[in-house]
Design an enzyme around this catalytic site. Structure first.
Site, PDB file in Angstrom:
ATOM      1  N   CYS A   1       0.854  -1.195   0.000  1.00  0.00           N
ATOM      2  CA  CYS A   1       0.000   0.000   0.000  1.00  0.00           C
ATOM      3  C   CYS A   1       0.888   1.242   0.000  1.00  0.00           C
ATOM      4  O   CYS A   1       1.389   1.653   1.048  1.00  0.00           O
ATOM      5  CB  CYS A   1      -0.911  -0.020   1.238  1.00  0.00           C
ATOM      6  SG  CYS A   1      -1.901   1.458   1.411  1.00  0.00           S
TER       7      CYS A   1
ATOM      8  N   CYS B   1      -0.165   4.141   2.162  1.00  0.00           N
ATOM      9  CA  CYS B   1       0.122   4.005   3.596  1.00  0.00           C
ATOM     10  C   CYS B   1       1.618   4.179   3.877  1.00  0.00           C
ATOM     11  O   CYS B   1       1.999   4.809   4.856  1.00  0.00           O
ATOM     12  CB  CYS B   1      -0.273   2.620   4.102  1.00  0.00           C
ATOM     13  SG  CYS B   1      -1.800   1.976   3.426  1.00  0.00           S
ATOM     14  N   ASP B   2       2.449   3.591   3.038  1.00  0.00           N
ATOM     15  CA  ASP B   2       3.842   3.389   3.437  1.00  0.00           C
ATOM     16  C   ASP B   2       4.886   4.181   2.654  1.00  0.00           C
ATOM     17  O   ASP B   2       6.070   4.135   2.997  1.00  0.00           O
ATOM     18  CB  ASP B   2       4.183   1.889   3.354  1.00  0.00           C
ATOM     19  CG  ASP B   2       3.389   1.063   4.365  1.00  0.00           C
ATOM     20  OD1 ASP B   2       2.859   1.668   5.311  1.00  0.00           O
ATOM     21  OD2 ASP B   2       3.293  -0.156   4.213  1.00  0.00           O
TER      22      ASP B   2
END
Ligand SMILES: Cc1cc2nc3c(=O)[nH]c(=O)nc-3n(C[C@H](O)[C@H](O)[C@H](O)COP(=O)(O)OP(=O)(O)OC[C@H]3O[C@@H](n4cnc5c(N)ncnc54)[C@H](O)[C@@H]3O)c2cc1C
Length: 328
Positions: A156, A159-160
């Site tokens: 993701c 997200c990261d």
């Protein structure tokens, strides 16, 4: 704080405030899934006064994996987290039991209805069921992948990506998911290797152009990752390329090769297509009476929030009609 800690912090798994329903409960309708399909189904079912259970690993589903949403009607732009909060607070207005954080491991036909079994052994029964379990990221299945999840292997980018500021990373895939991930990494990563097994990327030109213009992206076509290297964290990749096996030194690898339907718990109970999607008709009915399905886990085209929400509404109304016609 090390990379694994940061990844855990940023990787979205909802903590929420629904009280836990007591195991052993019997319901008119059980809904598996807390994404837009499942939550919309819950709202419609509650308004029909059905005794309803939502069993969901998280509240929000794939909406937790993205930042802003620009195509949900009623909002020009909405932060995905805010949209999740709106769905959640609307569900909370109704007397719906929500078992969040519960993974349904198996579903079986029991008497006239269904039995749901959680991975912790919790059990619930319901006269009818809506499966709204959506999709999850497909993995590469190569050595090193499982071992290094959260230690440089990520699924993701939203997200990261910030964890890879100033680092060299790889993105695996060539469709819109991969190109979107590479775009999300552009402001952070110092260099990006895009590794794609096909001869050309298949994603939209509008996503490809900024990557080509950045001067930061190396494109490796007809290439496949054969191993993710590293002991404590990702240090590199072994890639089968037209010129032979090459090693790429990267600190992170984003696997963006598509999504697979979470139809496992009802495999064998209902008909699936070749991709594992639950086959539904236009009223969200499956091959098994009393069992309905909605959203991305189904054969319905256009995997989008608004579509999933609409299908969730249809599934709840279809389940209501079915319960009226089949009194327990
Ligand atoms: C990175 C990304 C960006 C996106 N951006 C957009 C966008 O801008 N606009 C748009 O319209 N769409 C977008 N989408 C697509 C959209 O998010 C999905 O179409 C939508 O969320 C599907 O909803 P769903 O309810 O069917 O499934 P999901 O959202 O996948 O929800 C499934 C739910 O089921 C739960 N679940 C799964 N298995 C189990 C189990 N065994 N037991 C219990 N619970 C289970 C999950 O925890 C989750 O709560 C995006 C998707 C991704 C991945």
């Amino acid at each position: 704080m090390n990379l694994a800690d940061l990844t855990l912090e940023l990787t979205p798994f909802a903590t929420d405030e629904f009280p836990k329903p007591a195991p052993g409960g019997r319901y008119d309708l059980a809904i598996i899934g807390g994404g837009p399909a499942g939550l919309t189904a819950a709202i419609y079912a509650a308004r029909k006064r059905l005794k309803t259970l939502v069993a969901a690993e998280n509240i929000g589903g794939q909406m937790l994996w993205t930042s802003s949403v620009e195509n949900y009607p009623g909002f020009n732009v909405v932060q995905a987290r805010d949209l999740v909060d709106k769905f959640r607070s609307q569900v909370r207005q109704f007397p719906v039991d929500v078992a969040s954080g519960l993974q349904v491991a198996a579903v079986s036909a029991e008497g006239p209805g269904f039995r749901l079994e959680g991975s912790g052994g919790e059990a619930f029964t319901a006269r009818s069921l809506i499966v709204a379990t959506g999709k999850r990221y497909r993995s590469l299945g190569v050595p090193g992948e499982k071992e290094l999840i959260g230690k440089g292997v990520a699924y993701c980018a939203t997200c990261d990506a910030p964890l890879f500021a100033g680092k060299t990373v790889a993105v695996v895939g060539g469709g819109n998911s991969a190109l979107t991930a590479a775009n999300e990494l552009l402001p952070y990563a110092s260099k990006i290797h895009l590794i794609n097994s096909s001869p050309a990327v298949t994603g939209d030109p509008v996503l490809l152009e900024p990557l080509k213009g950045s001067g930061k992206v190396d494109f490796h076509m007809r290439s496949k990752v054969s191993e993710i290297l590293g002991k404590e964290r990702v240090e590199g990749l072994a890639v089968n390329s037209p010129g032979g096996v090459v090693r790429l030194d990267v600190s992170g690898v984003f696997v963006e090769i598509g999504l697979i339907p979470n139809s496992g718990p009802v495999k064998g109970l209902v008909e699936l297509n070749r991709e594992g999607e639950i086959i539904v008709d236009c009223s969200c009915r499956t091959s098994r009476p009393g069992l309905f399905a909605a959203g991305d886990v189904t054969t319905v085209p256009a995997k989008q929030i608004v579509v999933a929400a609409g299908e969730g509404a249809k599934a709840a109304l279809a389940a209501y009609d079915w319960l009226l016609a089949n009194p327990g």
